[in-house]
Design an enzyme around this catalytic site. Structure first.
Site, PDB file in Angstrom:
ATOM      1  N   GLY A 133       7.368  -4.261   0.001  1.00  9.08           N
ATOM      2  CA  GLY A 133       7.571  -5.672  -0.338  1.00  9.08           C
ATOM      3  C   GLY A 133       6.481  -6.546   0.227  1.00  9.08           C
ATOM      4  N   ASP A 134       6.519  -7.830  -0.112  1.00 11.82           N
ATOM      5  CA  ASP A 134       5.532  -8.815   0.352  1.00 11.82           C
ATOM      6  C   ASP A 134       4.106  -8.461  -0.052  1.00 11.82           C
ATOM      7  OD1 ASP A 134       7.705  -9.970   1.848  1.00 11.82           O
ATOM      8  OD2 ASP A 134       7.352  -8.446   3.371  1.00 11.82           O
TER       9      ASP A 134
ATOM     10  N   LYS B  48       3.430 -10.171  -4.860  1.00 16.55           N
ATOM     11  CA  LYS B  48       3.942 -10.180  -6.240  1.00 16.55           C
ATOM     12  C   LYS B  48       4.066 -11.600  -6.755  1.00 16.55           C
ATOM     13  CE  LYS B  48       7.729  -8.130  -5.039  1.00 16.55           C
ATOM     14  NZ  LYS B  48       7.426  -7.820  -3.637  1.00 16.55           N
TER      15      LYS B  48
ATOM     16  N   LYS C 251       2.249 -14.193  -6.471  1.00 19.42           N
ATOM     17  CA  LYS C 251       1.032 -14.717  -7.081  1.00 19.42           C
ATOM     18  C   LYS C 251       0.783 -14.074  -8.450  1.00 19.42           C
ATOM     19  CE  LYS C 251      -3.926 -14.826  -6.723  1.00 19.42           C
ATOM     20  NZ  LYS C 251      -5.126 -14.824  -5.914  1.00 19.42           N
TER      21      LYS C 251
ATOM     22  N   GLY D 146      11.587 -13.344  -0.907  1.00 21.35           N
ATOM     23  CA  GLY D 146      10.864 -14.604  -0.951  1.00 21.35           C
ATOM     24  C   GLY D 146       9.512 -14.418  -1.587  1.00 21.35           C
ATOM     25  N   HIS D 147       9.160 -15.332  -2.456  1.00 20.23           N
ATOM     26  CA  HIS D 147       7.817 -15.336  -3.023  1.00 20.23           C
ATOM     27  C   HIS D 147       7.155 -16.646  -2.628  1.00 20.23           C
ATOM     28  CE1 HIS D 147       8.267 -11.888  -5.495  1.00 20.23           C
ATOM     29  NE2 HIS D 147       9.126 -12.415  -6.321  1.00 20.23           N
ATOM     30  N   THR D 148       5.898 -16.568  -2.285  1.00 21.27           N
ATOM     31  CA  THR D 148       5.169 -17.795  -1.994  1.00 21.27           C
ATOM     32  C   THR D 148       4.131 -17.995  -3.085  1.00 21.27           C
ATOM     33  OG1 THR D 148       5.363 -17.094   0.291  1.00 21.27           O
ATOM     34  CG2 THR D 148       3.967 -19.003  -0.126  1.00 21.27           C
TER      35      THR D 148
ATOM     36  N   GLN E 160      11.371  -7.420  -3.233  1.00 21.31           N
ATOM     37  CA  GLN E 160      11.159  -6.337  -2.253  1.00 21.31           C
ATOM     38  C   GLN E 160      10.159  -5.311  -2.815  1.00 21.31           C
ATOM     39  OE1 GLN E 160      14.932  -6.841  -2.747  1.00 21.31           O
ATOM     40  NE2 GLN E 160      14.995  -8.296  -1.108  1.00 21.31           N
TER      41      GLN E 160
ATOM     42  N   THR F 210      16.750  -1.994   1.252  1.00 22.72           N
ATOM     43  CA  THR F 210      17.598  -3.064   0.758  1.00 22.72           C
ATOM     44  C   THR F 210      18.756  -2.426  -0.009  1.00 22.72           C
ATOM     45  OG1 THR F 210      17.467  -5.253  -0.222  1.00 22.72           O
ATOM     46  CG2 THR F 210      16.372  -3.472  -1.429  1.00 22.72           C
TER      47      THR F 210
ATOM     48  N   THR G 238      12.206 -15.447   6.251  1.00 25.82           N
ATOM     49  CA  THR G 238      12.728 -15.468   7.619  1.00 25.82           C
ATOM     50  C   THR G 238      11.703 -15.896   8.668  1.00 25.82           C
ATOM     51  OG1 THR G 238      12.048 -13.187   7.896  1.00 25.82           O
ATOM     52  CG2 THR G 238      14.297 -13.555   7.116  1.00 25.82           C
TER      53      THR G 238
ATOM     54  N   ARG H 234       5.306  -9.628  10.381  1.00 33.30           N
ATOM     55  CA  ARG H 234       5.335  -8.326   9.721  1.00 33.30           C
ATOM     56  C   ARG H 234       4.503  -7.321  10.497  1.00 33.30           C
ATOM     57  NH1 ARG H 234       3.884 -11.326   4.155  1.00 33.30           N
ATOM     58  NH2 ARG H 234       5.967 -12.097   3.703  1.00 33.30           N
TER      59      ARG H 234
ATOM     60  N   LEU I  81      -7.346  -8.314  -0.705  1.00 37.61           N
ATOM     61  CA  LEU I  81      -8.519  -7.544  -0.289  1.00 37.61           C
ATOM     62  C   LEU I  81      -9.352  -8.353   0.710  1.00 37.61           C
ATOM     63  CD1 LEU I  81     -10.062  -4.833  -0.981  1.00 37.61           C
ATOM     64  CD2 LEU I  81     -11.556  -6.248  -2.384  1.00 37.61           C
TER      65      LEU I  81
ATOM     66  N   SER J 136      -7.021  -9.218  -6.043  1.00 28.24           N
ATOM     67  CA  SER J 136      -6.824 -10.582  -5.572  1.00 28.24           C
ATOM     68  C   SER J 136      -7.580 -10.769  -4.264  1.00 28.24           C
ATOM     69  CB  SER J 136      -5.328 -10.829  -5.384  1.00 28.24           C
ATOM     70  OG  SER J 136      -5.103 -12.104  -4.854  1.00 28.24           O
TER      71      SER J 136
HETATM   72  P1  GDP Z   1       5.614 -11.411  -2.395  1.00 30.60           P
HETATM   73  O1  GDP Z   1       7.047 -11.556  -2.063  1.00 30.60           O
HETATM   74  O2  GDP Z   1       5.277 -10.001  -2.759  1.00 30.60           O
HETATM   75  O3  GDP Z   1       5.166 -12.405  -3.407  1.00 30.60           O
HETATM   76  O4  GDP Z   1       4.793 -11.698  -1.100  1.00 30.60           O
HETATM   77  P2  GDP Z   1       4.798 -13.016  -0.169  1.00 30.60           P
HETATM   78  O5  GDP Z   1       4.931 -14.226  -1.010  1.00 30.60           O
HETATM   79  O6  GDP Z   1       5.735 -12.832   0.946  1.00 30.60           O
HETATM   80  O7  GDP Z   1       3.367 -12.895   0.448  1.00 30.60           O
HETATM   81  C1  GDP Z   1       2.280 -13.188  -0.232  1.00 30.60           C
HETATM   82  C2  GDP Z   1       1.453 -14.179   0.583  1.00 30.60           C
HETATM   83  O8  GDP Z   1       0.115 -13.818   0.475  1.00 30.60           O
HETATM   84  C3  GDP Z   1       1.542 -15.601   0.057  1.00 30.60           C
HETATM   85  O9  GDP Z   1       1.431 -16.490   1.136  1.00 30.60           O
HETATM   86  C4  GDP Z   1       0.357 -15.702  -0.859  1.00 30.60           C
HETATM   87  O10 GDP Z   1      -0.113 -17.015  -1.003  1.00 30.60           O
HETATM   88  C5  GDP Z   1      -0.640 -14.838  -0.154  1.00 30.60           C
HETATM   89  N1  GDP Z   1      -1.593 -14.152  -1.016  1.00 30.60           N
HETATM   90  C6  GDP Z   1      -1.365 -13.602  -2.232  1.00 30.60           C
HETATM   91  N2  GDP Z   1      -2.479 -12.999  -2.670  1.00 30.60           N
HETATM   92  C7  GDP Z   1      -3.425 -13.161  -1.707  1.00 30.60           C
HETATM   93  C8  GDP Z   1      -4.765 -12.733  -1.555  1.00 30.60           C
HETATM   94  O11 GDP Z   1      -5.342 -12.059  -2.397  1.00 30.60           O
HETATM   95  N3  GDP Z   1      -5.395 -13.072  -0.390  1.00 30.60           N
HETATM   96  C9  GDP Z   1      -4.802 -13.787   0.581  1.00 30.60           C
HETATM   97  N4  GDP Z   1      -5.493 -14.073   1.679  1.00 30.60           N
HETATM   98  N5  GDP Z   1      -3.533 -14.208   0.484  1.00 30.60           N
HETATM   99  C10 GDP Z   1      -2.849 -13.902  -0.643  1.00 30.60           C
END
Ligand code: GDP
Length: 423
Positions: A11-12, A15, A17, A39-41, A223, A238, A300, A304, A331, A412
């Site tokens: 997870g994390d 995804k 993005k 959670g997705h950011t 996840q 999970t 949370t 990590r 990367l 990315s």
């Molecule tokens: P998800 O649940 O799989 O979407 O993962 P999260 O949202 O928990 O974590 C992704 C985090 O990495 C977010 O804060 C994104 O903005 C950031 N992120 C996504 N792609 C990249 C990348 O290529 N480089 C960097 N530095 N950050 C990234």
């Protein structure tokens, strides 16, 4: 084209993005498992959005988001999420958001039970304490309450009374806790039903009919593969199927209607909470990568654990998910490292494991076998073409591709929407 996006690690992977990018070309985005423990950011310009239950595609105009039957819903958390989006002027109408009436509901006793069970465990699972596990447990023991039940006072009353009779005994006799009062919960959840009524529908019918009229669907996994209840590093997993198979059972869309599976992998590895992690870094590198990659849970805030890219893990993921294309995320986080390692196999008691071992003890004690590559020590986040990446970065990506056996289409190199290379 109907596409599933899954996480290929723990997870994390980022995804959020990729889904944000892909959902622009899809008419509908659907969440098929998990709850508000995920959670997705997503970063749009200067705005940062954190999603827990609602697909991030809600940010795009004219798109529909669905929460499928395989997800579990904490109605209070969902209403908060809706209110938060509305406050930021994001439209959340019943045309834009649909919720399966068959999705199970997280009740207050699930949240409490989550914490109590964890406190009694010798090996802590590392649950987020949001009641997700106990809610899925009730689904399987056939006493769960579903979204559609919140719309029927008689059924809700019957089910809740039944549940409380049993749960209150467990709470008082096993855990020495207070009883839950029927009246308060009943009123609270009937209220949630009324507030969410407009969104509740037969999501399986909706999705299949939309697919029949050539609308495209993006299935968003929460996840990752190694948190899957069946294939993950059990019991540190999970409570749902986060692999691609969950997309069918969690939405009612048959596998024959799914065209493609894209998996996200981080250019390294992370995991939250407890459990085996063969390629975990030693402390110094752990802090460096954690800070550079901002490796703290979106839901949370938990730090990590970080480690080298584990090809054994991802190779298994490629098989389990039938991955058509891979997206390597983050990367850029490796930009400064002079040397990089990739785990290609494990060793345990003199035996070499090229395939992911089932035996928990082997996995827990496995010693990683690494291949070492030179780093590139150049910033990559301004680059938009694969050929423009530093040669050592290309070599790293090519080697990962070779070791895991799937084509890497996306790379990315930053958190912003446009910081991505499409090969
Ligand atoms: P998800 O649940 O799989 O979407 O993962 P999260 O949202 O928990 O974590 C992704 C985090 O990495 C977010 O804060 C994104 O903005 C950031 N992120 C996504 N792609 C990249 C990348 O290529 N480089 C960097 N530095 N950050 C990234």
């Amino acid at each position: 084209m109907n596409i599933v996006v899954v996480g290929a690690q723990w997870g994390d992977e980022g995804k959020g993005k990729l889904i944000d990018i892909l959902s622009k070309d899809s008419d509908i985005t659907v969440r098929y498992q998990g709850g508000n423990n995920a959670g997705h950011t997503v970063v749009v310009g200067k705005q940062v959005y954190v999603f827990h239950l609602i697909p991030s595609a809600i940010l795009h105009k004219g798109k529909t988001c669905v929460i499928g039957n395989g997800a579990v819903i904490d109605p209070k958390a969902l209403l908060d999420e809706i209110a938060g989006l509305k406050k930021r002027k994001i439209e959340v109408t019943s045309r834009k958001l649909k919720i399966s009436g068959l999705a199970h509901v997280v009740m207050p006793y699930h949240r409490i039970l989550d914490g109590l069970r964890e406190s009694k465990r010798k090996n802590k699972i590392g649950t987020t304490g949001r009641g997700i596990g106990p809610c899925y447990a009730d689904k399987v023991t056939r006493c769960g309450i579903r979204m559609v039940d919140l719309l029927n006072p008689r059924i809700l009353k019957e089910k809740l009374e039944d549940n409380l009779r049993e749960k209150n005994e467990i709470f008082s006799k096993v855990y020495g806790q207070h009883d839950f009062a029927f009246g308060d919960i009943y009123k609270e959840y009937l209220g949630y039903g009324q507030q969410l009524k407009a969104y509740v529908c037969d999501a399986a019918l909706f999705l299949n009919r939309e697919i029949d009229r050539k609308q495209s669907v993006l299935f968003e996994g929460a996840q990752g593969t190694f948190l899957d209840i069946d294939f993950g590093t059990y019991p540190f997993v999970t409570s749902s199927n986060s692999i691609v198979g969950g997309a069918s059972s969690g939405t009612g869309v048959p596998p024959t209607k799914i065209d493609k599976v894209i998996a996200c992998v981080k250019a390294y590895t992370t995991r939250v909470g407890e459990g085996p992690f063969p390629s975990e870094f030693a402390d110094r590198l752990k802090d460096e990568i954690r800070n550079k990659g901002q490796e703290f849970g979106a839901t949370t805030g938990r730090p990590r654990r970080c480690g080298w890219f584990d090809a054994v893990l991802v190779r298994y993921s490629v098989i389990l998910n039938g991955i058509s294309e891979l997206a390597v995320m983050k990367l850029d986080v490796l930009d400064d490292l002079p040397k990089l390692k990739i785990c290609t196999a494990y060793r345990h008691r003199g035996k070499i494991y090229k395939d992911f071992p089932m035996d928990f003890e082997v996995l827990n004690r496995a010693e990683p076998i690494y291949e070492e590559l030179d780093g590139w020590q150049t910033a990559t986040n301004g680059i938009r073409k694969f050929q423009a990446l530093p040669p050592n970065a290309r070599r790293y990506v090519d080697r990962v591709e070779e070791l895991v056996g799937a084509r890497i289409k996306y790379i990315s190199i930053g958190s912003k929407r446009d910081e991505i290379i499409v090969r």
